[in-house]
Design a protein around this motif. Structure first.
Motif, PDB file in Angstrom:
ATOM      1  N   ALA A  82      37.745  38.364  47.951  1.00  0.00           N
ATOM      2  CA  ALA A  82      37.860  38.367  46.491  1.00  0.00           C
ATOM      3  C   ALA A  82      36.516  38.556  45.795  1.00  0.00           C
ATOM      4  CB  ALA A  82      38.505  37.058  46.017  1.00  0.00           C
ATOM      5  N   ILE A  83      35.434  38.155  46.444  1.00  0.00           N
ATOM      6  CA  ILE A  83      34.109  38.255  45.820  1.00  0.00           C
ATOM      7  C   ILE A  83      33.637  39.706  45.855  1.00  0.00           C
ATOM      8  CG2 ILE A  83      31.701  37.522  45.945  1.00  0.00           C
ATOM      9  CD1 ILE A  83      32.693  34.937  47.268  1.00  0.00           C
ATOM     10  N   LYS A  84      33.479  40.279  44.662  1.00  0.00           N
ATOM     11  CA  LYS A  84      33.109  41.685  44.542  1.00  0.00           C
ATOM     12  C   LYS A  84      31.725  41.831  43.911  1.00  0.00           C
ATOM     13  CE  LYS A  84      37.198  42.961  46.001  1.00  0.00           C
ATOM     14  NZ  LYS A  84      37.380  43.567  47.340  1.00  0.00           N
ATOM     15  N   GLU A  85      31.074  42.924  44.256  1.00  0.00           N
ATOM     16  CA  GLU A  85      29.785  43.224  43.633  1.00  0.00           C
ATOM     17  C   GLU A  85      30.002  43.671  42.183  1.00  0.00           C
ATOM     18  OE1 GLU A  85      27.738  46.140  45.903  1.00  0.00           O
ATOM     19  OE2 GLU A  85      27.458  44.838  47.656  1.00  0.00           O
ATOM     20  N   THR A  86      28.935  43.590  41.402  1.00  0.00           N
ATOM     21  CA  THR A  86      28.979  44.053  40.014  1.00  0.00           C
ATOM     22  C   THR A  86      27.885  45.102  39.795  1.00  0.00           C
ATOM     23  OG1 THR A  86      27.399  42.433  39.130  1.00  0.00           O
ATOM     24  CG2 THR A  86      29.719  41.737  39.320  1.00  0.00           C
ATOM     25  N   HIS A  87      27.728  45.479  38.535  1.00  0.00           N
ATOM     26  CA  HIS A  87      26.698  46.454  38.183  1.00  0.00           C
ATOM     27  C   HIS A  87      25.291  45.859  38.261  1.00  0.00           C
ATOM     28  CE1 HIS A  87      29.700  49.311  36.699  1.00  0.00           C
ATOM     29  NE2 HIS A  87      30.286  48.303  36.078  1.00  0.00           N
ATOM     30  N   TRP A  88      25.183  44.528  38.434  1.00  0.00           N
ATOM     31  CA  TRP A  88      23.879  43.874  38.310  1.00  0.00           C
ATOM     32  C   TRP A  88      23.486  43.169  39.596  1.00  0.00           C
ATOM     33  CZ3 TRP A  88      27.800  42.258  34.668  1.00  0.00           C
ATOM     34  CH2 TRP A  88      27.907  43.161  33.602  1.00  0.00           C
ATOM     35  N   GLU A  89      22.215  43.247  39.906  1.00  0.00           N
ATOM     36  CA  GLU A  89      21.694  42.614  41.104  1.00  0.00           C
ATOM     37  C   GLU A  89      21.888  41.099  41.034  1.00  0.00           C
ATOM     38  OE1 GLU A  89      17.583  42.634  43.804  1.00  0.00           O
ATOM     39  OE2 GLU A  89      17.740  43.852  41.975  1.00  0.00           O
ATOM     40  N   ASN A  90      22.281  40.520  42.159  1.00  0.00           N
ATOM     41  CA  ASN A  90      22.485  39.073  42.318  1.00  0.00           C
ATOM     42  C   ASN A  90      23.734  38.548  41.632  1.00  0.00           C
ATOM     43  OD1 ASN A  90      19.988  38.783  43.735  1.00  0.00           O
ATOM     44  ND2 ASN A  90      18.891  38.698  41.782  1.00  0.00           N
ATOM     45  N   VAL A  91      24.546  39.408  41.053  1.00  0.00           N
ATOM     46  CA  VAL A  91      25.743  38.967  40.322  1.00  0.00           C
ATOM     47  C   VAL A  91      26.996  39.486  41.016  1.00  0.00           C
ATOM     48  CG1 VAL A  91      26.987  38.960  38.121  1.00  0.00           C
ATOM     49  CG2 VAL A  91      24.471  38.959  38.143  1.00  0.00           C
ATOM     50  N   SER A  92      27.939  38.574  41.285  1.00  0.00           N
ATOM     51  CA  SER A  92      29.228  38.920  41.876  1.00  0.00           C
ATOM     52  C   SER A  92      30.340  38.441  40.956  1.00  0.00           C
ATOM     53  CB  SER A  92      29.378  38.286  43.261  1.00  0.00           C
ATOM     54  OG  SER A  92      28.324  38.677  44.120  1.00  0.00           O
ATOM     55  N   ILE A  93      31.568  38.845  41.269  1.00  0.00           N
ATOM     56  CA  ILE A  93      32.696  38.458  40.418  1.00  0.00           C
ATOM     57  C   ILE A  93      33.956  38.259  41.247  1.00  0.00           C
ATOM     58  CG2 ILE A  93      33.354  40.859  39.911  1.00  0.00           C
ATOM     59  CD1 ILE A  93      34.131  39.862  37.066  1.00  0.00           C
ATOM     60  N   ILE A  94      34.771  37.288  40.865  1.00  0.00           N
ATOM     61  CA  ILE A  94      36.157  37.179  41.319  1.00  0.00           C
ATOM     62  C   ILE A  94      37.019  37.612  40.136  1.00  0.00           C
ATOM     63  CG2 ILE A  94      38.014  35.628  42.048  1.00  0.00           C
ATOM     64  CD1 ILE A  94      35.969  33.959  43.502  1.00  0.00           C
ATOM     65  N   CYS A  95      37.750  38.700  40.314  1.00  0.00           N
ATOM     66  CA  CYS A  95      38.468  39.321  39.203  1.00  0.00           C
ATOM     67  C   CYS A  95      39.788  38.615  38.903  1.00  0.00           C
ATOM     68  CB  CYS A  95      38.747  40.788  39.514  1.00  0.00           C
ATOM     69  SG  CYS A  95      37.253  41.811  39.629  1.00  0.00           S
ATOM     70  N   SER A  96      40.264  38.829  37.696  1.00  0.00           N
ATOM     71  CA  SER A  96      41.584  38.384  37.293  1.00  0.00           C
ATOM     72  C   SER A  96      42.556  39.551  37.450  1.00  0.00           C
ATOM     73  CB  SER A  96      41.553  37.904  35.837  1.00  0.00           C
ATOM     74  OG  SER A  96      42.810  37.388  35.445  1.00  0.00           O
ATOM     75  N   ASP A  97      43.839  39.290  37.160  1.00  0.00           N
ATOM     76  CA  ASP A  97      44.834  40.356  37.165  1.00  0.00           C
ATOM     77  C   ASP A  97      45.975  39.983  36.229  1.00  0.00           C
ATOM     78  OD1 ASP A  97      46.547  38.614  38.518  1.00  0.00           O
ATOM     79  OD2 ASP A  97      46.057  39.436  40.480  1.00  0.00           O
ATOM     80  N   ASP A  98      46.959  40.880  36.126  1.00  0.00           N
ATOM     81  CA  ASP A  98      48.055  40.672  35.174  1.00  0.00           C
ATOM     82  C   ASP A  98      48.958  39.508  35.536  1.00  0.00           C
ATOM     83  OD1 ASP A  98      47.176  42.877  33.732  1.00  0.00           O
ATOM     84  OD2 ASP A  98      48.441  44.281  34.848  1.00  0.00           O
ATOM     85  N   SER A  99      48.914  39.049  36.786  1.00  0.00           N
ATOM     86  CA  SER A  99      49.822  37.988  37.219  1.00  0.00           C
ATOM     87  C   SER A  99      49.239  36.594  37.063  1.00  0.00           C
ATOM     88  CB  SER A  99      50.225  38.214  38.681  1.00  0.00           C
ATOM     89  OG  SER A  99      49.116  38.003  39.550  1.00  0.00           O
ATOM     90  N   ILE A 100      48.030  36.475  36.546  1.00  0.00           N
ATOM     91  CA  ILE A 100      47.362  35.180  36.505  1.00  0.00           C
ATOM     92  C   ILE A 100      48.152  34.159  35.667  1.00  0.00           C
ATOM     93  CG2 ILE A 100      45.878  35.744  34.537  1.00  0.00           C
ATOM     94  CD1 ILE A 100      44.788  33.739  37.623  1.00  0.00           C
ATOM     95  N   GLY A 101      48.795  34.620  34.596  1.00  0.00           N
ATOM     96  CA  GLY A 101      49.576  33.716  33.769  1.00  0.00           C
ATOM     97  C   GLY A 101      50.759  33.131  34.515  1.00  0.00           C
TER      98      GLY A 101
END
Length: 292
Positions: A82-101
Motif C-alpha cells: 500500500a505504501i507508494k512513492e510520491t513526487h517528493w523525496e522522502n515522502v510516501s503515501i497510502i492512498c484512499s479509494d471510493d470504497s473507504i466510506g
C-alpha cells in the motif's frame, strides 16, 4: 516507538486541508524527514495530488488495510504494497479509494467499538511501517471533512492535530468550532496525550474586510479558551496565491512552483519549520526543489 502523527482535520470542505497536508509533507521531506501521508478521504485529493500517475488508483489502499486488520501476517504484506512513492523525496503515501466510506460504515458498530477497531487498525499499520526499512519520522493524516469514524479514529490515534480555516469563510468558522469541540472531547475520553497545534488560517488577504472579521472571531475564541491550553492561533498565516492552484494542477508542491522569495513560499516554509519545533521533529539537511 510510534511515529509522530499529525491529523489535519476540519468539519468544512474547502479549508485547504489537503493543500496543507501535501505541502507540509513535501516541506518535511525537504528537511530530510521520512513522511507518510495517509489519505482517509473518499474524495482522494491527497492521493491524486501526491501519488505518481501509475499509483493514483492502486490495488491496495487504506480500505484494504482496514478490511484486513485482524490478520497480522496478511496486513504486514499488504501494508508494504500500500505504501507508494510520491513526487517528493522522502515522502510516501497510502492512498484512499471510493470504497473507504463503506469500509468505515462496517467498522462503525457502536461508537466505542468503532474507535477500538479503527485505532487497532491504525496501530497495526503504523507498527508495520515503523521498522529499519520502512520507518517514518512522521505520519500526516488527511481527514475527511466530517466527524465520522475515520476522522474520529485518526484523531484518537494521532499525537497532534491541526485545524485549517479558509480565511473569510464564516461557515469555516462554524466548522472550526464544531471540530474543536470534537477534538476536545476525544482528548478527554480517549487520547489524553493529544496536542492540538491550533488553527492555521489559509487564503489570507489582509486587505479584505471579511478576512479581518474572521481573524477577529478566531482571535476572540482563542483568547476565551487559552487558559485551558486547548487551541492557539498558529504563528503566521498562509496568503492567497494563484501559485496554489498551479501547484495542484501540476501535482507539485508550492516549493516547486513558487519563488523562494515569494510570500506563499516563505509562509509555507515558516509553517513547516514551526511544525518541526512543535512536533519535536529532528531536521536533517534541507533540500531544495527546482521550479517547474
Amino acid at each position: 516507538m510510534k511515529p509522530k502523527c499529525l491529523a489535519v482535520t476540519s468539519h468544512k470542505g474547502g479549508s485547504h486541508k489537503t493543500t496543507i497536508c501535501v505541502n507540509a509533507a513535501a516541506g518535511l521531506g525537504m528537511r530530510g524527514l521520512r513522511v507518510l501521508i495517509i489519505d482517509t478521504d473518499g474524495q482522494k485529493n491527497s492521493s491524486i495530488h501526491a501519488a505518481l500517475p501509475d499509483d493514483e488508483n492502486p490495488d491496495v489502499t487504506l480500505s484494504t488495510l482496514l478490511s484486513n486488520n485482524k490478520d497480522d501476517a496478511k496486513l504486514k504484506d499488504l501494508t508494504r504494497l500500500a505504501i507508494k512513492e510520491t513526487h517528493w523525496e522522502n515522502v510516501s503515501i497510502i492512498c484512499s479509494d471510493d470504497s473507504i466510506g463503506n469500509v468505515a460504515d462496517k467498522l462503525q458498530l457502536t461508537s466505542h467499538m468503532a474507535f477500538s477497531e479503527l485505532g487497532k487498525s491504525l496501530n497495526h499499520v503504523a507498527s508495520r511501517i515503523d521498522d529499519p526499512v520502512n520507518g517514518f519520522d512522521a505520519i500526516i493524516i488527511d481527514c475527511a471533512p466530517d466527524r465520522r469514524i475515520l476522522t474520529t479514529g485518526a484523531i484518537a490515534y494521532a499525537t497532534h492535530t491541526l485545524i485549517p480555516i479558509l480565511s473569510g469563510s464564516l461557515y469555516g468558522y462554524d466548522g472550526f468550532l464544531d471540530m474543536l469541540n470534537h477534538i476536545t472531547s476525544l482528548r478527554k475520553e480517549t487520547n489524553p496525550q493529544l496536542v492540538n497545534l491550533g488553527i492555521l488560517i489559509s487564503g489570507w488577504d489582509g486587505n479584505l474586510l471579511a478576512h479581518k472579521k474572521l481573524l477577529g472571531l478566531v482571535t476572540d475564541r482563542y483568547q476565551d479558551i487559552n487558559n485551558v491550553d486547548l487551541v492557539k492561533l498558529f504563528n503566521g498565516r498562509i496568503p492567497r496565491s494563484t501559485k496554489m492552484e498551479q501547484a495542484s494542477m501540476l501535482s507539485r508542491s508550492i516549493f516547486e512552483v513558487a519563488e523562494p522569495s515569494s510570500s506563499i513560499y516563505m509562509a509555507y516554509d515558516n509553517f513547516v519549520d514551526q511544525l518541526c519545533v512543535d512536533m519535536g521533529l529532528a531536521v536533517h539537511d534541507k533540500l531544495t526543489h527546482e521550479g517547474v
